[in-house]
Design a protein around this motif. Structure first.
Motif: not given
Length: 821
Positions: A759-769
């Motif tokens: 979940x952190x890996x997926x969320x990171x993709x969003x936050x990093x655009x």
């Protein structure tokens, strides 16, 4: 208003009382009404003619009409010492009257009647002031009664002596008369105390206002301790027991503190037997009270009960669970209790032996090991227990004794294998504490700061540890080298030493022997903890050593690196030739741990890993996951090594080739694993690794990051098709049941491969655009509260972060998430 004037005012009142008692009584009573806050119009004639109840009813009516000021809780500057001054006034008045008006059956009888009556009225402020006054009157009466009791004893001794000389006579008669008057006055005071107790205390100890209840219990505690001849009886003590169940934490705490002062006096213990028997179980329960301010003193109270042997060991069972409780204050308090009761108990020749003496240290450590056996299966819980007891147990800082016990040089007891493991853990944890490191994670995660003198103490501790270990460290490493459970914490000790002391004390050979043994351990073991400890220890030596020792450590690390690369290459060839995969797996783990701390120079190792991954599809999933993570780490180190301003064509081409190769493998697994039906921990680990590495690669090579640089050819934007496949595999991991088990799977890297990591890996993709929010954003949010508290917390943090981004349309995100659910 002014405490300094009280003494003078009281003297004047007492002097005036002799000539005009009615006027002084009126002044004192009207002052009582005024401190209660009543804006009254009561005159002297009203007081003399009306009954107490009528006057108090008038006061209550004033309050009902709102004609009352709250002096008791006032924030006015001139009333900041209101309570203190009020108590001082009444105490001074009683003491000033002890040689006259106190016993005239008029002044204090009337005051007492009014105080009791006002304390039973509805207005809270009246009850607060009257309770404070009434309780203080009893406390002051006790002071006078104790003085009179001393006089009575003196008079009785004088009378006995006089009777031996003369059976009767004026002296005997005078002493008899004085004794009689003193006794009557004490009886009068005790009767007054009982009346206030029954009229005021028995109603107010259960008042709706917790502050009044606290006042009552605090006062009762003082009375029992200071005047046990009257109050040390079950008819009074039971109130302290009952209020242990009060709904207010402050009242429970006050009751415990009162009992602590009571059990502190040895002479009280015989009279407390029945009370203890009745209420001890509640006292034990309070050690686990929801409020820390109650639980900590409750543990102190239990210590007192143990000291007086009023509790059995069987009663303490539930308390030991609190050693691993969350609040540090409770753990410390229980640690102190455990040390006093279980470790320091019956030490050999206690009057002579100190905790730091070698023999008593061994005894104490043996008892500590006995406690740690209960927590042997979980090193984290063992750390909690050690942390709780460390401050009190000096034996844990007796480094020479611990080392001697580990080397079997002590005669007291032979260590079992479990004890040996616990003792090694204890040595590491104790040494960490001694040099100022935490062994239990802090709830606030605040960094610890030390002043100059504290830093000096920590440095001295580090020197003591180094001195104790310097010559014995290689012996310990050699002895426990084959033991996986013990070698890792022993290797960690290297990072707690002052390495410069090896040169100062001319112990270079011992240092070199220790480094050699750590390298041996690296190639002997394959578990994460040992490998990580070895790499950290050698890296530490490469940064903290000086001169020849630094060269030796760096050469050892280079040799280790070369040997490891050769082993990995050889293992790949062996697997390709059809041999067992174990050697490859364990060497890939070693390479992984090494690459986490530094780049590894090699020729063609990446290509070898890519080749075997491409050709041997039936390899064990764990081997595949370690091949992928090592390939990713090499790509990351290669990118890190490139000069962004002036990159060479060769380095860009080499990295670009490795990037393509790794993406090829990752995308292959994204497709294959999404449709893979076989469940099990090893499959989950590989799937999780693929998800996290894919996300890291997309972030690492985000196209926008390189678009305006000389590295623009390395920029990468994933197609929606791959993002969808990525999320499908993520969802698969999120939906896996916690009950899914695989007996052969390795749980070492569980925190890197669980659903939170995905979940952190997926969320990171969003936050990093890195990828479009339109698809992945709603998909992630749609899993809110679906997979447990920790995953929910991650999504909550993601939403919070997205809200701060002006470009995020949160409403659309939420709506789309709801629609997809």
């Amino acid at each position: 208003h002014n405490g300094r004037l009280i003494s003078h005012a009281v003297k004047r009142l007492v002097e005036d009382y002799e000539s005009n008692p009615k006027s002084v009584l009126f002044q004192i009573l009207t002052m009582l009404f005024e401190v209660c806050g009543a804006r009254h119009d009561i005159y002297a004639s009203d007081l003399h003619e009306a009954a107490v109840d009528d006057i108090v009813f008038k006061l209550a009516e004033l309050a009902r009409k709102g004609l009352v000021d709250d002096n008791y809780s006032s924030k006015r500057k001139d009333l900041k010492n209101f309570k203190e001054n009020l108590v001082t006034f009444w105490d001074s008045l009683v003491l000033e009257c002890q040689n006259g008006p106190l016993f005239d059956d008029n002044l204090f009888t009337t005051i007492k009647d009014y105080v009791v009556a006002i304390s039973c009225t509805p207005p809270r402020v009246y009850r607060q002031v009257a309770s404070l006054v009434g309780l203080q009157l009893v406390t002051s009466f006790i002071s006078v009664a104790k003085t009179l009791s001393g006089q009575r004893e003196t008079t009785q001794r004088q009378l006995n002596a006089e009777k031996k000389k003369h059976s009767d006579g004026p002296a005997v008669e005078s002493l008899n008369k004085r004794l009689s008057i003193t006794h009557e006055n004490i009886t009068y005071l005790e009767e007054s105390m009982r009346k206030i107790f029954s009229g005021l205390f028995m109603h107010r100890y259960r008042d709706v206002d917790p502050e009044i209840r606290m006042l009552c219990i605090k006062s009762l505690g003082i009375w029992v301790v200071s005047y046990p001849s009257l109050f040390l009886q079950d008819i009074y003590l039971k109130y302290l027991g009952w209020t242990l169940n009060d709904k207010n934490a402050g009242v429970r705490r006050t009751s415990i503190l009162a009992l602590q002062s009571l059990y502190d006096v040895d002479d009280n213990i015989p009279s407390l037997g029945l009370f203890t028997e009745r209420f001890y179980s509640r006292m034990i329960q309070l050690a686990d009270d929801i409020d820390i301010s109650v639980a900590v003193p409750a543990i102190g109270l239990i210590k007192q009960l143990l000291r007086h042997q009023l509790l059995s060991d069987d009663d303490l069972g539930p308390l030991y669970d609190l050693l691993i409780d969350e609040p540090p204050m409770i753990r410390r308090a229980i640690g102190e209790l455990v040390y006093d009761h279980l470790i320091a108990q019956n030490c050999k020749t206690p009057s002579v032996a100190r905790d730091g003496d070698n023999e008593s240290s061994e005894i104490h450590i043996s008892r500590m090991l006995h406690i740690l056996r209960e927590f042997s299966d979980d090193p984290v819980l063992s750390s909690y227990v050690i942390d709780d007891i460390w401050d009190d147990m000096k034996a844990m800082k007796d480094w020479k004794c611990v080392i001697s016990m580990l080397l079997d040089e002590t005669p007291i007891a032979e260590l079992t294998d479990m004890d040996g493991t616990n003792l090694v853990r204890m040595l590491r944890a104790s040494a960490k504490k001694a040099v100022g490191e935490r062994i239990v994670l802090a709830t606030d995660n605040r960094k610890m700061y030390y002043n100059k003198s504290q830093k000096e103490i920590l440095e001295n501790s580090k020197s003591d540890i180094t001195n104790a270990l310097m010559k014995r460290y290689p012996q310990l490493l050699r002895k426990y080298l084959p033991d996986k459970a013990k070698i890792s914490p022993l290797i960690d000790m290297m990072m707690l030493l002052k390495l410069e002391m090896y040169s100062l004390k001319r112990q270079e050979q011992n240092f070199k022997a220790a480094i050699d043994l750590i390298v041996d351990a690296f190639f002997k073991h394959g578990d994460k903890d040992t490998l990580r400890s070895c790499i950290k220890a050698i890296a530490f030596c490469c940064t903290k050593c000086q001169a020849d020792l630094l060269d030796y450590a760096e050469n050892k690390l280079k040799t280790l690196e070369d040997e490891l690369v050769l082993k990995v290459k050889t293992a790949i060839k062996e697997v390709e030739a059809g041999d067992d995969e174990y050697s490859l797996l364990v060497n890939l783990k070693r390479l992984h741990e090494l690459q986490l701390s530094k780049p590894v120079k090699n020729d063609g190792l990446f290509e070898d890993m890519y080749r075997i991954l491409s050709h041997l599809k039936e390899m064990d999933n764990e081997v595949k996951s370690f091949l992928l993570i090592n390939m990713f780490l090499e790509v990351a180190w290669c990118l890190h090594a490139i000069d962004v301003e002036n990159p060479s064509e060769t380095s860009i081409e080499g990295l670009s080739s490795k990037q393509r190769s790794l993406f090829e493998q990752l995308y292959y697994f994204l497709v294959v694993l999404s449709n893979y039906q076989k469940e099990g921990r090893s499959t989950t680990v590989l799937s999780s690794r693929v998800c996290t590495i894919t996300a890291e690669m997309w972030c690492l090579f985000k196209k926008s990051k390189y678009s305006s640089t000389k590295l623009k050819n390395l920029g990468y934007l994933p197609q929606l098709e791959y993002v969808q496949k990525f999320w499908k595999l993520c969802e698969q991991q999120l939906n896996i049941s916690d009950d899914t088990e695989d007996e052969d799977a390795n749980e070492e890297y569980i925190e890197d491969t669980n659903r939170d990591a995905v979940m952190i890996a997926a969320a990171k993709l969003l936050l990093a655009d890195t990828v479009s929010k339109d698809y992945l954003g709603p998909e992630i949010v749609s899993h809110y509260v679906s997979h447990g508290a920790s995953t929910t917390e991650i999504i909550k943090h993601l939403i919070t972060a997205l809200k701060k981004n002006a470009n995020s349309d949160i409403a659309a995100l939420f709506f789309e998430a709801l629609r997809r659910v």
